[in-house]
Design an enzyme around this catalytic site. Structure first.
Site, mmCIF file in Angstrom:
data_model
loop_
_atom_site.group_PDB
_atom_site.id
_atom_site.type_symbol
_atom_site.label_atom_id
_atom_site.label_comp_id
_atom_site.label_asym_id
_atom_site.label_seq_id
_atom_site.Cartn_x
_atom_site.Cartn_y
_atom_site.Cartn_z
ATOM 1 N N GLU A 14 -4.799 -0.985 -1.165
ATOM 2 C CA GLU A 14 -3.775 -0.228 -0.428
ATOM 3 C C GLU A 14 -2.777 0.438 -1.370
ATOM 4 O OE1 GLU A 14 -2.357 -1.487 3.438
ATOM 5 O OE2 GLU A 14 -4.011 -2.901 3.560
ATOM 6 N N HIS A 48 -0.970 -26.403 -15.076
ATOM 7 C CA HIS A 48 -2.048 -27.353 -14.793
ATOM 8 C C HIS A 48 -2.932 -27.623 -16.024
ATOM 9 C CE1 HIS A 48 -1.187 -26.676 -10.510
ATOM 10 N NE2 HIS A 48 -2.014 -27.669 -10.222
ATOM 11 N N THR A 88 -12.829 -3.338 3.623
ATOM 12 C CA THR A 88 -12.640 -4.741 4.034
ATOM 13 C C THR A 88 -13.167 -4.928 5.459
ATOM 14 O OG1 THR A 88 -10.692 -4.890 2.636
ATOM 15 C CG2 THR A 88 -10.921 -6.587 4.323
HETATM 16 N N1 COS Z 1 4.303 9.797 5.604
HETATM 17 C C1 COS Z 1 4.124 10.958 6.271
HETATM 18 N N2 COS Z 1 3.722 12.104 5.650
HETATM 19 C C2 COS Z 1 3.500 12.050 4.333
HETATM 20 C C3 COS Z 1 3.678 10.869 3.588
HETATM 21 C C4 COS Z 1 4.110 9.718 4.274
HETATM 22 N N3 COS Z 1 4.289 8.563 3.629
HETATM 23 N N4 COS Z 1 3.386 11.129 2.291
HETATM 24 C C5 COS Z 1 3.038 12.422 2.225
HETATM 25 N N5 COS Z 1 3.105 12.979 3.464
HETATM 26 C C6 COS Z 1 2.830 14.379 3.810
HETATM 27 C C7 COS Z 1 3.647 15.317 2.942
HETATM 28 O O1 COS Z 1 4.919 15.556 3.518
HETATM 29 C C8 COS Z 1 2.775 16.561 2.928
HETATM 30 O O2 COS Z 1 2.954 17.303 4.125
HETATM 31 P P1 COS Z 1 3.690 18.757 4.111
HETATM 32 O O3 COS Z 1 2.919 19.588 3.141
HETATM 33 O O4 COS Z 1 3.587 19.211 5.542
HETATM 34 O O5 COS Z 1 5.091 18.456 3.656
HETATM 35 C C9 COS Z 1 1.363 16.012 2.981
HETATM 36 O O6 COS Z 1 1.465 14.692 3.520
HETATM 37 C C10 COS Z 1 0.709 15.974 1.611
HETATM 38 O O7 COS Z 1 1.555 15.170 0.784
HETATM 39 P P2 COS Z 1 1.517 15.214 -0.803
HETATM 40 O O8 COS Z 1 1.515 16.641 -1.259
HETATM 41 O O9 COS Z 1 2.570 14.298 -1.303
HETATM 42 O O10 COS Z 1 0.049 14.637 -1.087
HETATM 43 P P3 COS Z 1 -0.544 14.145 -2.451
HETATM 44 O O11 COS Z 1 -2.003 14.423 -2.429
HETATM 45 O O12 COS Z 1 0.239 14.693 -3.599
HETATM 46 O O13 COS Z 1 -0.298 12.562 -2.376
HETATM 47 C C11 COS Z 1 -0.178 10.345 -3.253
HETATM 48 C C12 COS Z 1 -0.294 11.840 -3.527
HETATM 49 C C13 COS Z 1 -0.414 9.653 -4.570
HETATM 50 C C14 COS Z 1 1.213 10.012 -2.727
HETATM 51 C C15 COS Z 1 -1.218 9.931 -2.190
HETATM 52 O O14 COS Z 1 -2.493 10.441 -2.539
HETATM 53 C C16 COS Z 1 -1.321 8.428 -2.047
HETATM 54 O O15 COS Z 1 -0.475 7.784 -1.412
HETATM 55 N N6 COS Z 1 -2.361 7.849 -2.637
HETATM 56 C C17 COS Z 1 -2.638 6.435 -2.549
HETATM 57 C C18 COS Z 1 -3.528 6.157 -1.402
HETATM 58 C C19 COS Z 1 -3.879 4.722 -1.351
HETATM 59 O O16 COS Z 1 -3.034 3.874 -1.136
HETATM 60 N N7 COS Z 1 -5.182 4.464 -1.485
HETATM 61 C C20 COS Z 1 -5.731 3.171 -1.326
HETATM 62 C C21 COS Z 1 -6.412 3.105 -0.016
HETATM 63 S S1 COS Z 1 -6.813 1.498 0.397
HETATM 64 S S2 COS Z 1 -6.929 1.621 2.338
#
Ligand code: COS
Length: 384
Positions: free
Chosen positions: A363, A338, A158
């Site tokens: 997001e 509408h 964006t």
């Molecule tokens: N805040 C702070 N730290 C976070 C966190 C958060 N919200 N979420 C995860 N972490 C940390 C974890 O604690 C982990 O650290 P440690 O190993 O030291 O504990 C690390 O980050 C990796 O986390 P995790 O293993 O959960 O990672 P994943 O790859 O499994 O994450 C999801 C999976 C789906 C949760 C993640 O990829 C995600 O949020 N995806 C969506 C992203 C998104 O919104 N994309 C659109 C972008 S548009 S700008």
């Protein structure tokens, strides 16, 4: 427990609503139709301090809080979804990383002009293989003397081709996976940084969404955000907060659709009566109003939690999920109320329907929100 906005928040809400009704709404259809970036809106919002609502005055902001910011995005989106997403992306994605993780020097150089609205910001995470899988980034950054050399392509950014600064994610240590990602500051005009075409989108057509290319793009060593390999946790926090604003954006668009629908229902006559006399229409209006009110409570609550420095990640994901899904339904029903008029642009509701669709994708998709929420629930259970 107090469910009322403070006087200060109510005044802020009234001020932004009046501004948006007068200055933003009248040209929303024009900008959408012409796919024209609403620079005029950006300038006017900057003059009111709306491009840096949650940042302290020291850093060029308006000194407001997250709740005010959510209200601002809601009210601006009620007038124009495109302007709403530009505001949200600039504030939550393009500026927040500096506020949260920037050095004093980076804040002075980048955050102040962004928060004042003199410059536009963007954030680049998504790629061909990274989006829902936020750790899937293929873009790399390699340190070479006093410079980072960046190579890769970002998608769906964006304001990407317009922004003065873009914060991008890049892999700095592949062996560490998610924990080998860092965030970098790239300025517009840096050699090796170029743009692809702006996407032709279903909605939000006055906002710009572009591909970014980095071809041996060299940036100074100090343009890293925080420590190397801290990037993943940084942008997870950035996204947690950003989700409040996408929820607020969905709410604003859906509120506009609801208001258009109830107005129209009292004006349109069929079978000798206004269609608002029919229960079929009343039930739709009742559902829309109820669901939007519930979405508003979730959004304001998650912003309030953030302002109180309490955990808010689960609540922000719930707010975004719920607001975008019930909001999309409300826009759908607004078209239904509408009838044929809902299908043509002059009545605006078809634009709301196209615009709000993005809120279930950007997001973090609705599916990702459910994953985030479920992870929180299961973690909470484990710690009971
Ligand atoms: N805040 C702070 N730290 C976070 C966190 C958060 N919200 N979420 C995860 N972490 C940390 C974890 O604690 C982990 O650290 P440690 O190993 O030291 O504990 C690390 O980050 C990796 O986390 P995790 O293993 O959960 O990672 P994943 O790859 O499994 O994450 C999801 C999976 C789906 C949760 C993640 O990829 C995600 O949020 N995806 C969506 C992203 C998104 O919104 N994309 C659109 C972008 S548009 S700008």
């Amino acid at each position: 427990m107090d469910f009322q906005l403070s006087e200060e928040h109510q005044l802020f809400q009234r001020t932004v609503r009046e501004f948006a009704d007068k200055e933003i709404a009248p040209k929303a259809l024009y900008y959408d139709k012409n796919h024209e970036f609403p620079w005029e809106n950006i300038k006017k919002m900057a003059a009111l301090g709306l491009l840096g609502v949650p940042y302290s005055e020291e850093w060029g902001g308006a000194g407001g809080d997250s709740l005010m910011y959510a209200i601002a995005v809601e009210e601006i989106s009620r007038a124009c979804g495109s302007t709403g997403i530009i505001l949200a992306a600039h504030t939550s994605l393009g500026s927040a990383p500096f506020y949260l993780f920037g050095t004093e020097e980076q804040k002075r150089k980048y955050l102040i002009p962004l928060a004042r609205g003199e410059k536009l910001g963007a954030f680049g995470l998504s790629e061909a293989e990274a989006g829902s899988d936020a750790a899937g980034t293929r873009t790399t950054a390699v340190l070479d003397g006093n410079e980072w050399v960046i190579n890769g392509t970002k998608n769906w950014i964006t304001s990407g081709s317009l922004a003065d600064t873009v914060i991008i994610t890049a892999m700095t240590d592949k062996s560490k996976g998610a924990l080998g990602i860092s965030n970098f500051i790239v300025e517009k005009g840096t050699p090796g940084f170029s743009y692809g075409k702006n996407e032709e989108k279903m909605g939000l057509r006055a906002s710009v969404t572009s591909q970014l290319f980095f071809d041996n793009c060299r940036i100074p060593k100090e343009n890293i955000l925080g420590q190397p390999n801290d990037g993943f946790k940084q942008f997870m926090q950035i996204l947690d907060a950003g989700r409040i604003s996408i929820g607020a954006m969905a709410l604003g668009i859906a509120q506009a659709a609801y208001e258009a629908a109830i107005r129209y229902a009292t004006q349109r006559h069929q079978f000798g009566r206004p269609i608002s006399d029919f229960q079929a229409i009343q039930f739709k209006l009742a559902d829309m109003a109820t669901q939007l009110e519930a979405a508003r409570l979730l959004i304001y609550r998650s912003a309030w939690l953030k302002d109180k420095k309490l955990p808010f990640g689960k609540e922000a994901a719930m707010a975004k999920l719920f607001a975008s899904e019930v909001g999309e339904r409300a826009c759908h029903q607004a078209i239904q109320i509408h009838g044929g008029y809902g299908y043509v642009e002059e009545y605006h509701v078809e634009r709301y329907y196209r615009d709000i669709r993005l809120c279930e994708i950007g997001e973090g998709t609705s599916e990702i929100q459910r994953i985030v929420i479920a992870r929180h629930l299961l973690r909470e259970l484990k710690h009971q």
